[in-house]
Design an enzyme around this catalytic site. Sequence first.
Site, mmCIF file in Angstrom:
data_model
loop_
_atom_site.group_PDB
_atom_site.id
_atom_site.type_symbol
_atom_site.label_atom_id
_atom_site.label_comp_id
_atom_site.label_asym_id
_atom_site.label_seq_id
_atom_site.Cartn_x
_atom_site.Cartn_y
_atom_site.Cartn_z
ATOM 1 N N GLU A 149 1.320 -4.548 6.977
ATOM 2 C CA GLU A 149 2.684 -2.682 7.412
ATOM 3 C C GLU A 149 3.699 -4.022 6.665
ATOM 4 O O GLU A 149 3.729 -5.370 7.125
ATOM 5 C CB GLU A 149 2.782 -2.452 9.020
ATOM 6 C CG GLU A 149 1.866 -1.417 9.409
ATOM 7 C CD GLU A 149 2.596 -0.138 9.102
ATOM 8 O OE1 GLU A 149 3.978 0.368 8.549
ATOM 9 O OE2 GLU A 149 1.853 0.990 9.233
ATOM 10 N N HIS A 187 -1.406 4.220 2.234
ATOM 11 C CA HIS A 187 -1.228 5.232 3.356
ATOM 12 C C HIS A 187 -1.065 6.812 2.760
ATOM 13 O O HIS A 187 -1.747 7.434 3.018
ATOM 14 C CB HIS A 187 -0.303 5.294 4.409
ATOM 15 C CG HIS A 187 -0.278 5.894 5.856
ATOM 16 N ND1 HIS A 187 -0.360 5.806 6.485
ATOM 17 C CD2 HIS A 187 -1.716 5.906 5.835
ATOM 18 C CE1 HIS A 187 -0.731 5.969 8.250
ATOM 19 N NE2 HIS A 187 -2.075 6.263 7.875
ATOM 20 N N ASP A 197 4.466 6.458 2.548
ATOM 21 C CA ASP A 197 4.189 5.257 2.367
ATOM 22 C C ASP A 197 2.975 4.755 2.007
ATOM 23 O O ASP A 197 2.070 5.187 1.949
ATOM 24 C CB ASP A 197 4.468 4.497 3.712
ATOM 25 C CG ASP A 197 2.919 4.424 5.356
ATOM 26 O OD1 ASP A 197 2.508 5.896 5.415
ATOM 27 O OD2 ASP A 197 2.988 3.803 5.062
HETATM 28 ZN ZN LIG Z 1 1.290 4.163 7.342
#
Ligand SMILES: [Zn+2]
Length: 281
Positions: A149, A187, A197
Site C-alpha cells: 500500500e 489492484h 488503485d
Molecule cells: Zn487496493
Amino acid sequence: MFSRLKLYSLYLSLFCLAILASCSPKGPYAVTNKVYKDKTKGYVAAIQREAPDSLRDSTGGMIPSAWVGTVNFGIRKPNFVIIHFTAQDSLQQTLKTFTITSTQVSAHYVIAKSGKVVRMVNDYLRANHAGAGRWGSVTDMNSCSIGIEIDNNGNEPFTGAQINSLLALLAQLKKNYNIPTANFIGHEDFAPKRKPDPGPFFPWKTLAQHGFGYWSDDILELPPDNFDYAIALRLIGYDTSDINAAIVAFKRHFVQTDVSRQLTQLDLNVLYNVYGKYCKF
Ligand SMILES: [Zn+2]
C-alpha cells in the site's frame, strides 16, 4: 532527619516510576503487536500438524491414511506483488485502519510519503489486501501475493521518495521469491469491477524499466485485422466478465492519459503491444 526524608522521597519516586513503567504500553501499537505475535503462534501450531485429514470414499467408507514426514520440503513463497494506493489522508490513518479488527483489511507493507517502509505482515503470511477478483486463473490472490500500500489519497502524484523505496522493496521481493516480471500488477488489474488503485498517476513505466511489470514500447505496430481486444485482455489476465471494467482497468494501467471506456486506435496499438509481452509472441 532531612536525609531520611530525602531517601523516602527517592524511594517514592522510584516506586511511582516502576508503576508507570509497568502500566504504560511500549509504544502505541504494543497491544496490536501482541495480538500479531499470538496469532503467529497459532499458525505455527497449524504448520506443525502432521496427521492427514480423514477421507471417505463414495460409499462412506474410511480411506486408509498415514503420516510419513519427508526430509525434502520448504516454505511456500509469494508469486505476485499487488500494488495499491491507500485512498487515505495519512500514514497514521492507514496504520489505524490496519490495526483494528472491524476493517478486516491489511497489507504486508505501507510506504509513507517520506519513503519510510512500514512492514505489517511477514511475507510468508496472508494479508487481506486483494479481496475478490481474478487475474488469469488466480482467484485467491491473497494466498499467493505480497500487498504493498502506498500512502496516497488517490488524487495526487506519488512522491519520489515513495517510488525510490518501492523500487528497492520490489527488487528485494523479486530476488527473494523469484517473482516473474509479469506478476507485478495493480489492484485495479486484479479487481477491475471494484478497485481503481493505484490509478493513472502511478509510474508503471518506471517500474517496467526496472523489471517490475510490463509497459508498451515507444514504437507501436497496428494490430492485425482479426485482432480480438477482448481475448487479448483475457489472455493478459483481466477478468473480462464486465468488458467495460476490463477496458478501463487496462487504460488506467497502460494508457493513463485517458481512462474512458472507448478503445481508440492508439489504445488498441498499446493493447496489442502489451499482449505480445504477456503472451510472448
Ligand atoms: Zn487496493
